[in-house]
Design a protein around this motif. Structure first.
Motif, PDB file in Angstrom:
ATOM      1  N   LEU A  41       2.505  14.678  10.787  1.00 24.08           N
ATOM      2  CA  LEU A  41       1.777  15.657  11.781  1.00 24.08           C
ATOM      3  C   LEU A  41       2.466  17.113  11.770  1.00 24.08           C
ATOM      4  O   LEU A  41       1.832  18.189  12.038  1.00 24.08           O
ATOM      5  CB  LEU A  41       1.844  15.359  13.183  1.00 24.08           C
ATOM      6  CG  LEU A  41       1.082  13.961  13.526  1.00 24.08           C
ATOM      7  CD1 LEU A  41       1.239  13.629  14.863  1.00 24.08           C
ATOM      8  CD2 LEU A  41      -0.265  14.181  13.118  1.00 24.08           C
ATOM      9  N   CYS A  42       3.840  17.111  11.372  1.00 20.62           N
ATOM     10  CA  CYS A  42       4.543  18.131  11.297  1.00 20.62           C
ATOM     11  C   CYS A  42       4.658  19.153   9.964  1.00 20.62           C
ATOM     12  O   CYS A  42       4.871  20.310   9.986  1.00 20.62           O
ATOM     13  CB  CYS A  42       6.025  18.018  11.575  1.00 20.62           C
ATOM     14  SG  CYS A  42       6.987  17.336  10.493  1.00 20.62           S
ATOM     15  N   GLY A  43       4.509  18.392   8.908  1.00 18.74           N
ATOM     16  CA  GLY A  43       4.540  19.310   7.574  1.00 18.74           C
ATOM     17  C   GLY A  43       5.780  19.349   6.927  1.00 18.74           C
ATOM     18  O   GLY A  43       5.765  19.927   5.859  1.00 18.74           O
ATOM     19  N   ALA A  44       6.969  18.859   7.603  1.00 21.35           N
ATOM     20  CA  ALA A  44       8.155  19.348   6.784  1.00 21.35           C
ATOM     21  C   ALA A  44       8.456  18.583   5.654  1.00 21.35           C
ATOM     22  O   ALA A  44       9.210  19.108   4.796  1.00 21.35           O
ATOM     23  CB  ALA A  44       9.426  18.772   8.023  1.00 21.35           C
ATOM     24  N   PHE A  97      14.467  24.908   8.642  1.00 19.63           N
ATOM     25  CA  PHE A  97      14.270  23.545   8.451  1.00 19.63           C
ATOM     26  C   PHE A  97      12.781  23.218   8.072  1.00 19.63           C
ATOM     27  O   PHE A  97      12.598  22.433   6.967  1.00 19.63           O
ATOM     28  CB  PHE A  97      14.306  22.860   9.967  1.00 19.63           C
ATOM     29  CG  PHE A  97      14.241  21.242   9.732  1.00 19.63           C
ATOM     30  CD1 PHE A  97      15.254  20.492   9.301  1.00 19.63           C
ATOM     31  CD2 PHE A  97      13.034  20.784   9.758  1.00 19.63           C
ATOM     32  CE1 PHE A  97      15.351  19.233   9.068  1.00 19.63           C
ATOM     33  CE2 PHE A  97      13.041  19.236   9.635  1.00 19.63           C
ATOM     34  CZ  PHE A  97      14.105  18.606   9.242  1.00 19.63           C
ATOM     35  N   CYS A  98      11.656  23.818   8.607  1.00 16.48           N
ATOM     36  CA  CYS A  98      10.492  23.462   8.226  1.00 16.48           C
ATOM     37  C   CYS A  98       9.971  24.416   7.029  1.00 16.48           C
ATOM     38  O   CYS A  98       8.837  24.041   6.345  1.00 16.48           O
ATOM     39  CB  CYS A  98       9.412  23.861   9.405  1.00 16.48           C
ATOM     40  SG  CYS A  98       9.342  25.634   9.581  1.00 16.48           S
ATOM     41  N   GLN A  99      10.772  25.253   6.410  1.00 16.86           N
ATOM     42  CA  GLN A  99      10.416  26.266   5.568  1.00 16.86           C
ATOM     43  C   GLN A  99      10.142  25.601   4.075  1.00 16.86           C
ATOM     44  O   GLN A  99       9.007  25.824   3.505  1.00 16.86           O
ATOM     45  CB  GLN A  99      11.324  27.390   5.221  1.00 16.86           C
ATOM     46  CG  GLN A  99      11.629  28.046   6.602  1.00 16.86           C
ATOM     47  CD  GLN A  99      10.100  28.680   7.159  1.00 16.86           C
ATOM     48  OE1 GLN A  99       9.470  29.190   6.273  1.00 16.86           O
ATOM     49  NE2 GLN A  99      10.002  28.464   8.431  1.00 16.86           N
ATOM     50  N   PRO A 100      10.744  24.457   3.665  1.00 12.63           N
ATOM     51  CA  PRO A 100      10.342  23.841   2.285  1.00 12.63           C
ATOM     52  C   PRO A 100       8.980  23.359   2.294  1.00 12.63           C
ATOM     53  O   PRO A 100       8.067  23.592   1.493  1.00 12.63           O
ATOM     54  CB  PRO A 100      11.245  22.832   2.158  1.00 12.63           C
ATOM     55  CG  PRO A 100      12.435  23.227   2.764  1.00 12.63           C
ATOM     56  CD  PRO A 100      12.117  24.110   3.910  1.00 12.63           C
ATOM     57  N   GLY A 101       8.589  22.770   3.468  1.00 11.42           N
ATOM     58  CA  GLY A 101       7.194  22.339   3.670  1.00 11.42           C
ATOM     59  C   GLY A 101       6.318  23.384   3.848  1.00 11.42           C
ATOM     60  O   GLY A 101       4.932  23.146   3.395  1.00 11.42           O
ATOM     61  N   GLN A 102       6.431  24.456   4.519  1.00 12.92           N
ATOM     62  CA  GLN A 102       5.539  25.507   4.654  1.00 12.92           C
ATOM     63  C   GLN A 102       5.290  26.164   3.332  1.00 12.92           C
ATOM     64  O   GLN A 102       4.384  26.371   3.109  1.00 12.92           O
ATOM     65  CB  GLN A 102       6.232  26.556   5.656  1.00 12.92           C
ATOM     66  CG  GLN A 102       6.702  25.999   7.012  1.00 12.92           C
ATOM     67  CD  GLN A 102       5.351  26.296   8.078  1.00 12.92           C
ATOM     68  OE1 GLN A 102       4.289  26.460   7.451  1.00 12.92           O
ATOM     69  NE2 GLN A 102       5.598  25.921   9.288  1.00 12.92           N
ATOM     70  N   ILE A 103       6.410  26.301   2.589  1.00 15.54           N
ATOM     71  CA  ILE A 103       6.431  26.955   1.282  1.00 15.54           C
ATOM     72  C   ILE A 103       5.437  26.247   0.206  1.00 15.54           C
ATOM     73  O   ILE A 103       4.391  26.716  -0.259  1.00 15.54           O
ATOM     74  CB  ILE A 103       7.731  27.258   0.433  1.00 15.54           C
ATOM     75  CG1 ILE A 103       8.293  28.399   1.422  1.00 15.54           C
ATOM     76  CG2 ILE A 103       7.712  27.465  -1.005  1.00 15.54           C
ATOM     77  CD1 ILE A 103       9.879  28.551   1.159  1.00 15.54           C
ATOM     78  N   GLY A 127      -1.398  22.702   9.835  1.00 11.13           N
ATOM     79  CA  GLY A 127      -0.844  21.476   9.932  1.00 11.13           C
ATOM     80  C   GLY A 127       0.753  21.357   9.959  1.00 11.13           C
ATOM     81  O   GLY A 127       1.281  20.362   9.791  1.00 11.13           O
ATOM     82  N   ASN A 128       1.209  22.616   9.790  1.00  7.21           N
ATOM     83  CA  ASN A 128       2.676  22.746   9.265  1.00  7.21           C
ATOM     84  C   ASN A 128       3.266  23.114  10.522  1.00  7.21           C
ATOM     85  O   ASN A 128       2.971  24.538  10.822  1.00  7.21           O
ATOM     86  CB  ASN A 128       3.006  23.448   7.996  1.00  7.21           C
ATOM     87  CG  ASN A 128       2.662  22.891   7.017  1.00  7.21           C
ATOM     88  OD1 ASN A 128       1.405  22.596   6.544  1.00  7.21           O
ATOM     89  ND2 ASN A 128       3.787  22.471   6.159  1.00  7.21           N
ATOM     90  N   VAL A 129       4.178  22.854  11.309  1.00  8.36           N
ATOM     91  CA  VAL A 129       4.766  23.121  12.599  1.00  8.36           C
ATOM     92  C   VAL A 129       6.100  23.855  12.323  1.00  8.36           C
ATOM     93  O   VAL A 129       7.111  23.693  11.479  1.00  8.36           O
ATOM     94  CB  VAL A 129       5.099  21.728  13.372  1.00  8.36           C
ATOM     95  CG1 VAL A 129       5.819  22.490  14.720  1.00  8.36           C
ATOM     96  CG2 VAL A 129       3.834  21.247  13.916  1.00  8.36           C
ATOM     97  N   CYS A 130       6.311  25.062  12.903  1.00  8.57           N
ATOM     98  CA  CYS A 130       7.646  25.909  12.856  1.00  8.57           C
ATOM     99  C   CYS A 130       7.970  25.969  14.261  1.00  8.57           C
ATOM    100  O   CYS A 130       7.334  26.652  15.075  1.00  8.57           O
ATOM    101  CB  CYS A 130       7.262  27.449  12.361  1.00  8.57           C
ATOM    102  SG  CYS A 130       8.597  28.270  12.473  1.00  8.57           S
ATOM    103  N   ARG A 131       8.960  25.081  14.785  1.00  2.75           N
ATOM    104  CA  ARG A 131       9.506  25.124  15.999  1.00  2.75           C
ATOM    105  C   ARG A 131      10.132  26.490  16.361  1.00  2.75           C
ATOM    106  O   ARG A 131      10.225  26.857  17.721  1.00  2.75           O
ATOM    107  CB  ARG A 131      10.620  24.130  16.272  1.00  2.75           C
ATOM    108  CG  ARG A 131      10.086  22.662  16.124  1.00  2.75           C
ATOM    109  CD  ARG A 131      11.340  21.772  16.121  1.00  2.75           C
ATOM    110  NE  ARG A 131      10.734  20.451  16.161  1.00  2.75           N
ATOM    111  CZ  ARG A 131      11.064  19.323  15.785  1.00  2.75           C
ATOM    112  NH1 ARG A 131      12.678  19.231  15.859  1.00  2.75           N
ATOM    113  NH2 ARG A 131      10.418  18.194  15.890  1.00  2.75           N
ATOM    114  N   CYS A 132      10.345  27.290  15.471  1.00  3.36           N
ATOM    115  CA  CYS A 132      11.110  28.810  15.890  1.00  3.36           C
ATOM    116  C   CYS A 132       9.817  29.726  16.005  1.00  3.36           C
ATOM    117  O   CYS A 132      10.295  30.734  16.618  1.00  3.36           O
ATOM    118  CB  CYS A 132      11.856  28.956  14.788  1.00  3.36           C
ATOM    119  SG  CYS A 132      13.356  28.268  14.449  1.00  3.36           S
ATOM    120  N   GLY A 133       8.629  29.318  15.768  1.00  4.42           N
ATOM    121  CA  GLY A 133       7.429  30.258  16.028  1.00  4.42           C
ATOM    122  C   GLY A 133       7.490  31.436  15.077  1.00  4.42           C
ATOM    123  O   GLY A 133       7.009  32.462  15.313  1.00  4.42           O
ATOM    124  N   CYS A 134       7.850  31.151  13.695  1.00  7.34           N
ATOM    125  CA  CYS A 134       7.418  32.239  12.800  1.00  7.34           C
ATOM    126  C   CYS A 134       6.195  32.336  12.194  1.00  7.34           C
ATOM    127  O   CYS A 134       6.070  32.782  11.008  1.00  7.34           O
ATOM    128  CB  CYS A 134       8.573  31.678  11.778  1.00  7.34           C
ATOM    129  SG  CYS A 134      10.436  31.865  12.257  1.00  7.34           S
TER     130      CYS A 134
END
Length: 149
Positions: A41-44, A97-103, A127-134
């Motif tokens: 669910l988070c996409g990381a 933390f989430c950036q590899p999945g986001q990229i 579908g990719n969550v960023c807990r920092c809200g970027c």
């Protein structure tokens, strides 16, 4: 199970039920693909399987046997993929933390749709969550990467 991991054939063990994420991190020793929620669910943990974005925590070695798997480390070994460059140019990450999945998700989007609209970017990245809200910087970076500059 053998896959083409970042362009090189690699044996990742013989358990077809092992999640690809564990094989990437524990057998191949690549730490860029992150464990986030474990339920897709988070996409990381987003990687490319035969060019398509997939959640590595939800796909098994048996499902990728013989296929091409690309992780963040293999997207561009020098870190100069147009999405990675846009991420740097716009200082997208906060914690990172989430950036590899986001990229990886963004790169798959642009491979399929080189000139997405903002709505298409939002839909593809939802579908990719960023807990920092970027999120705004992420959309801006995908837009910048789509220009090819």
């Amino acid at each position: 199970m053998s896959v083409i991991l970042n362009g090189a054939e690699q044996d990742l063990g013989d358990d077809p039920s092992m999640p690809l994420l564990w094989a990437i991190r524990d057998i191949a020793g690549l730490g860029g693909t992150k464990y986030g929620c474990g339920v897709g669910l988070c996409g990381a943990c987003t990687v490319h399987v035969d060019g398509k974005a997939e959640r590595a925590c939800q796909i098994t070695l048996g499902e990728v046997d013989g296929k091409a798997v690309t992780t963040i480390e293999g997207l561009d070994p020098a870190g100069d993929h147009r999405v990675q460059s846009a991420w740097r140019d716009l200082n997208v990450p906060q914690c990172g933390f989430c950036q590899p999945g986001q990229i990886m998700q963004a790169a798959a989007l642009l491979a399929e749709n080189p000139k997405p609209t903002d709505d298409e970017i939002l839909s593809a990245m939802s579908g990719n969550v960023c807990r920092c809200g970027c999120y705004q910087r992420i959309v801006d970076a995908v837009r910048l990467a789509s220009t090819g500059i």
